[in-house]
Design a protein around this motif. Structure first.
Motif, PDB file in Angstrom:
ATOM      1  N   LEU A  81      28.550  13.256  11.364  1.00  0.00           N
ATOM      2  CA  LEU A  81      27.792  14.288  12.081  1.00  0.00           C
ATOM      3  C   LEU A  81      26.309  13.924  12.195  1.00  0.00           C
ATOM      4  N   ALA A  82      25.769  13.322  11.154  1.00  0.00           N
ATOM      5  CA  ALA A  82      24.349  12.953  11.179  1.00  0.00           C
ATOM      6  C   ALA A  82      24.051  11.971  12.310  1.00  0.00           C
ATOM      7  N   LEU A  83      25.045  11.195  12.704  1.00  0.00           N
ATOM      8  CA  LEU A  83      24.852  10.234  13.789  1.00  0.00           C
ATOM      9  C   LEU A  83      24.767  10.897  15.158  1.00  0.00           C
ATOM     10  N   VAL A  84      25.291  12.118  15.282  1.00  0.00           N
ATOM     11  CA  VAL A  84      25.383  12.738  16.610  1.00  0.00           C
ATOM     12  C   VAL A  84      24.744  14.121  16.713  1.00  0.00           C
ATOM     13  N   GLN A  85      24.292  14.675  15.616  1.00  0.00           N
ATOM     14  CA  GLN A  85      23.711  16.015  15.643  1.00  0.00           C
ATOM     15  C   GLN A  85      22.183  15.955  15.566  1.00  0.00           C
ATOM     16  N   PRO A  86      21.506  16.904  16.178  1.00  0.00           N
ATOM     17  CA  PRO A  86      20.034  16.907  16.143  1.00  0.00           C
ATOM     18  C   PRO A  86      19.463  16.911  14.727  1.00  0.00           C
ATOM     19  N   ARG A  89      18.373  13.679  12.917  1.00  0.00           N
ATOM     20  CA  ARG A  89      17.104  13.007  13.212  1.00  0.00           C
ATOM     21  C   ARG A  89      16.125  13.101  12.057  1.00  0.00           C
ATOM     22  N   ARG A  90      16.356  14.019  11.158  1.00  0.00           N
ATOM     23  CA  ARG A  90      15.463  14.164  10.001  1.00  0.00           C
ATOM     24  C   ARG A  90      15.666  13.033   8.994  1.00  0.00           C
ATOM     25  N   VAL A  91      16.793  12.358   9.095  1.00  0.00           N
ATOM     26  CA  VAL A  91      17.088  11.234   8.197  1.00  0.00           C
ATOM     27  C   VAL A  91      16.478   9.972   8.818  1.00  0.00           C
ATOM     28  N   PRO A  92      15.738   9.188   8.041  1.00  0.00           N
ATOM     29  CA  PRO A  92      15.205   7.950   8.603  1.00  0.00           C
ATOM     30  C   PRO A  92      16.333   7.094   9.192  1.00  0.00           C
ATOM     31  N   ARG A  93      16.085   6.555  10.376  1.00  0.00           N
ATOM     32  CA  ARG A  93      17.093   5.775  11.093  1.00  0.00           C
ATOM     33  C   ARG A  93      17.653   4.648  10.230  1.00  0.00           C
ATOM     34  N   TRP A  94      16.783   3.896   9.550  1.00  0.00           N
ATOM     35  CA  TRP A  94      17.241   2.774   8.735  1.00  0.00           C
ATOM     36  C   TRP A  94      18.173   3.249   7.622  1.00  0.00           C
ATOM     37  N   LEU A  95      17.879   4.405   7.031  1.00  0.00           N
ATOM     38  CA  LEU A  95      18.712   4.935   5.951  1.00  0.00           C
ATOM     39  C   LEU A  95      20.077   5.368   6.473  1.00  0.00           C
ATOM     40  N   LEU A  96      20.071   6.046   7.616  1.00  0.00           N
ATOM     41  CA  LEU A  96      21.329   6.494   8.210  1.00  0.00           C
ATOM     42  C   LEU A  96      22.194   5.307   8.613  1.00  0.00           C
ATOM     43  N   LEU A  97      21.585   4.292   9.202  1.00  0.00           N
ATOM     44  CA  LEU A  97      22.348   3.098   9.583  1.00  0.00           C
ATOM     45  C   LEU A  97      22.871   2.353   8.354  1.00  0.00           C
ATOM     46  N   SER A 171      13.066  11.109  18.077  1.00  0.00           N
ATOM     47  CA  SER A 171      14.295  10.889  17.315  1.00  0.00           C
ATOM     48  C   SER A 171      13.941  10.228  15.998  1.00  0.00           C
ATOM     49  N   HIS A 172      14.544   9.101  15.692  1.00  0.00           N
ATOM     50  CA  HIS A 172      14.265   8.447  14.416  1.00  0.00           C
ATOM     51  C   HIS A 172      13.061   7.536  14.454  1.00  0.00           C
ATOM     52  N   SER A 173      12.468   7.313  15.619  1.00  0.00           N
ATOM     53  CA  SER A 173      11.369   6.354  15.730  1.00  0.00           C
ATOM     54  C   SER A 173      10.188   6.744  14.837  1.00  0.00           C
ATOM     55  N   ALA A 174       9.954   8.021  14.670  1.00  0.00           N
ATOM     56  CA  ALA A 174       8.826   8.456  13.837  1.00  0.00           C
ATOM     57  C   ALA A 174       9.137   8.311  12.352  1.00  0.00           C
ATOM     58  N   ASN A 175      10.423   8.135  12.035  1.00  0.00           N
ATOM     59  CA  ASN A 175      10.843   8.086  10.639  1.00  0.00           C
ATOM     60  C   ASN A 175      11.174   6.688  10.152  1.00  0.00           C
TER      61      ASN A 175
END
Length: 177
Positions: A81-86, A89-97, A171-175
């Motif tokens: 869900l974190a990959l597709v839900q708004p 975006r609060r999770v840093p992109r690198w961490l989610l990936l 999106s994740h760019s700021a994080n």
């Protein structure tokens, strides 16, 4: 229409089903484990051997392990869900990936290796153990272990789609720190 007024690619219907599929597959797996953790006995024979006996005896160490797997399965489900839900975006992109690719590797390897090994046993390439339990064996071959594999493949595809998306503002760019 300006870019900020467009729907985020992370929330468009085209890819959302993957995140939800990951969530449903993982959550269902967690529910089964939670059922056994609270003392449910239906389906314990599908686990096989000592594991089923320990579950029936309510072995405290096993119960802790099962509750731990419930938590891990729920985390794996929520990753989809974190990959597709708004809110993802609060999770840093690198961490989610990193978390999503890591979970994908674990699920695909675990499910894949077991399905291949059990298939080799089923067709007679590898001999069966003397303690062969056909009920547990076929449940693992056709339900439990392919379920892990399916979950991993779905998470992998969802993660790949997420990784390939161009980041939109906000999106994740700021994080990414």
């Amino acid at each position: 229409m300006t870019r900020s007024a467009q729907a985020s690619p992370r929330t468009t219907k085209g890819g959302r089903w993957l995140g939800w599929a990951v969530f449903v597959v993982g959550a269902l797996y967690a529910v089964v484990s939670a059922y056994w953790a609270v003392g449910g006995t239906a389906g314990l024979d599908t686990l096989g051997g000592a594991l089923a006996e320990m579950a029936r005896a309510r072995d405290p160490q096993l119960i802790v392990i099962v509750w731990s797997t419930v938590v891990l399965k729920l985390v794996g489900a929520v990753l989809g869900l974190a990959l597709v839900q708004p809110w993802g975006r609060r999770v840093p992109r690198w961490l989610l990936l990193t978390a999503s690719w890591g979970a994908t590797v674990v699920l695909v390897l675990y499910g894949g290796v077991l399905v291949v090994a059990q298939s080799l046993i089923a067709v007679g390439v590898v001999p069966r153990a003397s303690s062969f339990d056909p009920v547990a064996f076929y449940w693992h071959l056709f339900v439990w272990d392919p379920w892990f594999l399916l979950w991993g493949v779905l998470l992998g595809v969802a993660t790949l789609r997420f990784a390939r998306r161009r980041q939109d503002p906000g999106s994740h760019s700021a994080n990414q720190g």
